[in-house]
Design a protein around this motif. Structure first.
Motif, PDB file in Angstrom:
ATOM      1  N   ILE A   1      14.053   3.554  -5.949  1.00 11.73           N
ATOM      2  CA  ILE A   1      12.872   4.425  -5.914  1.00 11.73           C
ATOM      3  C   ILE A   1      12.138   4.242  -4.590  1.00 11.73           C
ATOM      4  N   LEU A   2      11.961   2.993  -4.183  1.00 15.45           N
ATOM      5  CA  LEU A   2      11.260   2.719  -2.929  1.00 15.45           C
ATOM      6  C   LEU A   2      12.059   3.209  -1.726  1.00 15.45           C
ATOM      7  N   PHE A   3      13.383   3.086  -1.778  1.00 11.52           N
ATOM      8  CA  PHE A   3      14.222   3.581  -0.683  1.00 11.52           C
ATOM      9  C   PHE A   3      14.097   5.098  -0.559  1.00 11.52           C
ATOM     10  N   LYS A   4      14.099   5.797  -1.689  1.00  8.00           N
ATOM     11  CA  LYS A   4      13.931   7.251  -1.644  1.00  8.00           C
ATOM     12  C   LYS A   4      12.548   7.628  -1.101  1.00  8.00           C
TER      13      LYS A   4
ATOM     14  N   SER B   1       2.536   8.847   6.908  1.00  8.95           N
ATOM     15  CA  SER B   1       2.072   7.461   6.880  1.00  8.95           C
ATOM     16  C   SER B   1       2.280   6.907   5.479  1.00  8.95           C
ATOM     17  N   ASP B   2       2.147   5.595   5.331  1.00  2.78           N
ATOM     18  CA  ASP B   2       2.317   4.996   4.005  1.00  2.78           C
ATOM     19  C   ASP B   2       1.285   5.549   3.020  1.00  2.78           C
ATOM     20  N   GLU B   3       0.052   5.717   3.484  1.00  2.52           N
ATOM     21  CA  GLU B   3      -1.005   6.225   2.607  1.00  2.52           C
ATOM     22  C   GLU B   3      -0.748   7.681   2.225  1.00  2.52           C
ATOM     23  N   GLU B   4      -0.338   8.485   3.201  1.00  2.99           N
ATOM     24  CA  GLU B   4      -0.048   9.900   2.914  1.00  2.99           C
ATOM     25  C   GLU B   4       1.154  10.033   1.996  1.00  2.99           C
ATOM     26  N   LEU B   5       2.134   9.157   2.159  1.00  2.00           N
ATOM     27  CA  LEU B   5       3.308   9.169   1.283  1.00  2.00           C
ATOM     28  C   LEU B   5       2.895   8.921  -0.164  1.00  2.00           C
ATOM     29  N   GLU B   6       2.062   7.913  -0.378  1.00  2.00           N
ATOM     30  CA  GLU B   6       1.590   7.633  -1.737  1.00  2.00           C
ATOM     31  C   GLU B   6       0.898   8.852  -2.339  1.00  2.00           C
TER      32      GLU B   6
ATOM     33  N   PRO C   1       4.370   3.895  -6.829  1.00  2.00           N
ATOM     34  CA  PRO C   1       4.175   2.745  -5.939  1.00  2.00           C
ATOM     35  C   PRO C   1       3.128   3.068  -4.873  1.00  2.00           C
ATOM     36  N   ASP C   2       2.241   2.129  -4.614  1.00  2.00           N
ATOM     37  CA  ASP C   2       1.182   2.402  -3.649  1.00  2.00           C
ATOM     38  C   ASP C   2       1.661   2.148  -2.218  1.00  2.00           C
ATOM     39  N   ALA C   3       0.796   2.474  -1.262  1.00  2.00           N
ATOM     40  CA  ALA C   3       1.159   2.387   0.156  1.00  2.00           C
ATOM     41  C   ALA C   3       1.525   0.967   0.559  1.00  2.00           C
ATOM     42  N   THR C   4       0.806  -0.016   0.021  1.00  2.00           N
ATOM     43  CA  THR C   4       1.079  -1.413   0.370  1.00  2.00           C
ATOM     44  C   THR C   4       2.461  -1.840  -0.115  1.00  2.00           C
ATOM     45  N   THR C   5       2.843  -1.405  -1.311  1.00  2.00           N
ATOM     46  CA  THR C   5       4.163  -1.734  -1.855  1.00  2.00           C
ATOM     47  C   THR C   5       5.267  -1.164  -0.975  1.00  2.00           C
ATOM     48  N   VAL C   6       5.090   0.086  -0.537  1.00  2.00           N
ATOM     49  CA  VAL C   6       6.078   0.734   0.339  1.00  2.00           C
ATOM     50  C   VAL C   6       6.195  -0.025   1.655  1.00  2.00           C
ATOM     51  N   ALA C   7       5.054  -0.386   2.237  1.00  2.00           N
ATOM     52  CA  ALA C   7       5.059  -1.112   3.515  1.00  2.00           C
ATOM     53  C   ALA C   7       5.738  -2.470   3.383  1.00  2.00           C
ATOM     54  N   PHE C   8       5.444  -3.201   2.301  1.00  2.00           N
ATOM     55  CA  PHE C   8       6.071  -4.502   2.083  1.00  2.00           C
ATOM     56  C   PHE C   8       7.575  -4.365   1.894  1.00  2.00           C
ATOM     57  N   PHE C   9       7.998  -3.312   1.189  1.00  2.00           N
ATOM     58  CA  PHE C   9       9.422  -3.095   0.960  1.00  2.00           C
ATOM     59  C   PHE C   9      10.152  -2.835   2.278  1.00  2.00           C
ATOM     60  N   ARG C  10       9.574  -1.982   3.114  1.00  2.00           N
ATOM     61  CA  ARG C  10      10.189  -1.699   4.416  1.00  2.00           C
ATOM     62  C   ARG C  10      10.272  -2.968   5.254  1.00  2.00           C
ATOM     63  N   GLU C  11       9.224  -3.793   5.202  1.00  2.00           N
ATOM     64  CA  GLU C  11       9.229  -5.040   5.961  1.00  2.00           C
ATOM     65  C   GLU C  11      10.294  -6.009   5.441  1.00  2.00           C
ATOM     66  N   ARG C  12      10.465  -6.070   4.123  1.00  2.00           N
ATOM     67  CA  ARG C  12      11.509  -6.940   3.556  1.00  2.00           C
ATOM     68  C   ARG C  12      12.885  -6.497   4.043  1.00  2.00           C
ATOM     69  N   LEU C  13      13.135  -5.188   4.014  1.00  2.00           N
ATOM     70  CA  LEU C  13      14.426  -4.677   4.480  1.00  2.00           C
ATOM     71  C   LEU C  13      14.626  -4.993   5.957  1.00  2.00           C
ATOM     72  N   ARG C  14      13.566  -4.838   6.737  1.00  2.00           N
ATOM     73  CA  ARG C  14      13.669  -5.106   8.175  1.00  2.00           C
ATOM     74  C   ARG C  14      13.995  -6.570   8.436  1.00  2.00           C
ATOM     75  N   LYS C  15      13.254  -7.460   7.799  1.00  2.00           N
ATOM     76  CA  LYS C  15      13.448  -8.889   8.044  1.00  2.00           C
ATOM     77  C   LYS C  15      14.815  -9.365   7.556  1.00  2.00           C
ATOM     78  N   ALA C  16      15.345  -8.728   6.530  1.00  2.00           N
ATOM     79  CA  ALA C  16      16.677  -9.085   6.026  1.00  2.00           C
ATOM     80  C   ALA C  16      17.781  -8.366   6.800  1.00  2.00           C
ATOM     81  N   GLU C  17      17.394  -7.559   7.801  1.00  2.00           N
ATOM     82  CA  GLU C  17      18.338  -6.793   8.633  1.00  2.00           C
ATOM     83  C   GLU C  17      19.204  -5.862   7.784  1.00  2.00           C
ATOM     84  N   VAL C  18      18.617  -5.342   6.729  1.00  2.00           N
ATOM     85  CA  VAL C  18      19.345  -4.463   5.813  1.00  2.00           C
ATOM     86  C   VAL C  18      19.363  -3.026   6.306  1.00  2.00           C
TER      87      VAL C  18
END
Length: 350
Positions: free
Chosen positions: A66-69, A80-85, A107-124
């Motif tokens: 869901i977050l990836f979509k 932006s994350d806020e506009e997406l929410e 999912p709120d804007a903060t959840t989306v931002a954290f998810f993107r950051e997790r993917l980035r840091k894991a080089e996914v």
């Protein structure tokens, strides 16, 4: 029933009819839902989304698909994350695309931002791009026909720094006093740079890409500060998997050293020739450049799609790493759209 006042059954029937009419038109989001192999991304998304839970109490983890979509929606419309929410809450088509219903919490804007950051840091994020590239090959859409290389400028909000501060940043040093205010430092982009194109100054980054000629998919990419010259990225962008050896690029990539590099790699150069002071191009060279342009122009369609159909190129992320993650997702989302176009074309021909 009072005259003119619809019953609940009538309201429900009208709603069902409206939804049916929308689905008949096969909008882009519905076609994406049906055509992209979303579940195949799940193992990678899980890999980038793992985090230890100290207790089973609390809200259940949101499905990473869901977050990836939602990240794909963000790139489709440059939100932006806020506009997406807000838009996922507000628009039925967005809600259905990500796999949520009216009774689900968004999912709120903060959840989306954290998810993107997790993917980035894991080089996914890079692995997601490569996974879809493998899927394209499995569908008979492997790179062929040669390759076209080009770059587009990525604007970011300008930093309000003094001349001395900018001088320190360019030298790779942190301006005096900035480390004393971590909150302020988080809002300062130390990687973006100024560059000039056709006499106009631009601030930000570059998204350099390589597409294949036959299918028009982005096969390789590189995100850099805007002041890095296009030609420096040629070795990173060349695609050895392309079935044909031709390489098209504009005159920014011209030069004897690059011709030698292409020859050494077994590529055939179709890079535009470049004139010099007191050594203008001959009429024959100009005509040859025009012929090359008829093919090379295909890469401009990619950047045109990002500008006109995907909400523009302005990026609000800070720093090279976050901009790199953003633009890998943008390149991947473009490939999703291109896959819809190619699938429709193949179906029409068949």
């Amino acid at each position: 029933m009072r005259w003119g006042v619809p019953t609940p059954e009538r309201i429900l029937w009208d709603e069902q009819q409206r939804v049916a009419k929308l689905k008949e038109k096969k909008p882009v989001l519905q076609r994406l839902s049906e055509s992209i192999p979303w579940d195949s991304f799940r193992p990678l998304l899980d890999k980038g989304y793992v985090h230890e839970r100290k207790t089973n109490a609390g809200r259940k983890r949101i499905d990473p698909l869901i977050l990836f979509k939602m990240l794909v929606l963000q790139q489709l419309f440059n939100l932006s994350d806020e506009e997406l929410e807000f838009q996922v809450n507000d628009r039925r088509s967005f809600e259905e695309f990500v796999g949520l219903g009216v009774m689900n919490s968004i999912p709120d804007a903060t959840t989306v931002a954290f998810f993107r950051e997790r993917l980035r840091k894991a080089e996914v994020i890079e692995e997601l791009f490569e996974m879809f590239e493998a899927y394209l090959r499995s569908q008979g859409l492997q790179a062929r026909g040669g390759q076209i290389i080009d770059a587009t400028l990525v604007p970011v909000p300008k930093q309000r720094n003094t001349r001395e501060e900018n001088k320190e940043i360019k030298a790779g040093r942190l301006p005096e006093g900035w480390d004393e205010n971590p909150d302020r430092l988080q809002q300062k982009d130390l990687d973006a740079r100024w560059t000039k194109k056709n006499g106009i100054s631009y601030y930000g980054y570059k998204n350099s890409i390589c597409i294949d000629v036959d299918h028009g998919f982005i096969r390789r990419y590189a995100v850099t500060p805007a002041n890095i010259h296009d030609s420096q990225l040629l070795p990173r962008l060349l695609d050895p998997e392309n079935e044909h050896d031709f390489v098209w690029a504009d005159s920014a990539y011209s030069g004897e050293c690059f011709e030698d590099l292409l020859s050494l790699g077994g590529f055939e150069s179709l890079i535009h020739e470049k004139g010099a002071r007191n050594h203008p191009l001959s009429d024959k060279a100009k005509e040859l450049n025009r012929v090359k342009s008829s093919i090379r122009a295909c890469v401009e369609h990619v950047f045109g799609c990002m500008t006109m159909s995907m909400g523009g190129k302005l990026t609000r992320k800070i720093g090279l790493e976050r901009n790199d993650a953003w633009w890998v997702l943008k390149n991947l989302t473009f490939n999703f759209l291109r896959y819809l176009q190619r699938s429709s074309h193949i179906a029409t021909v068949a």
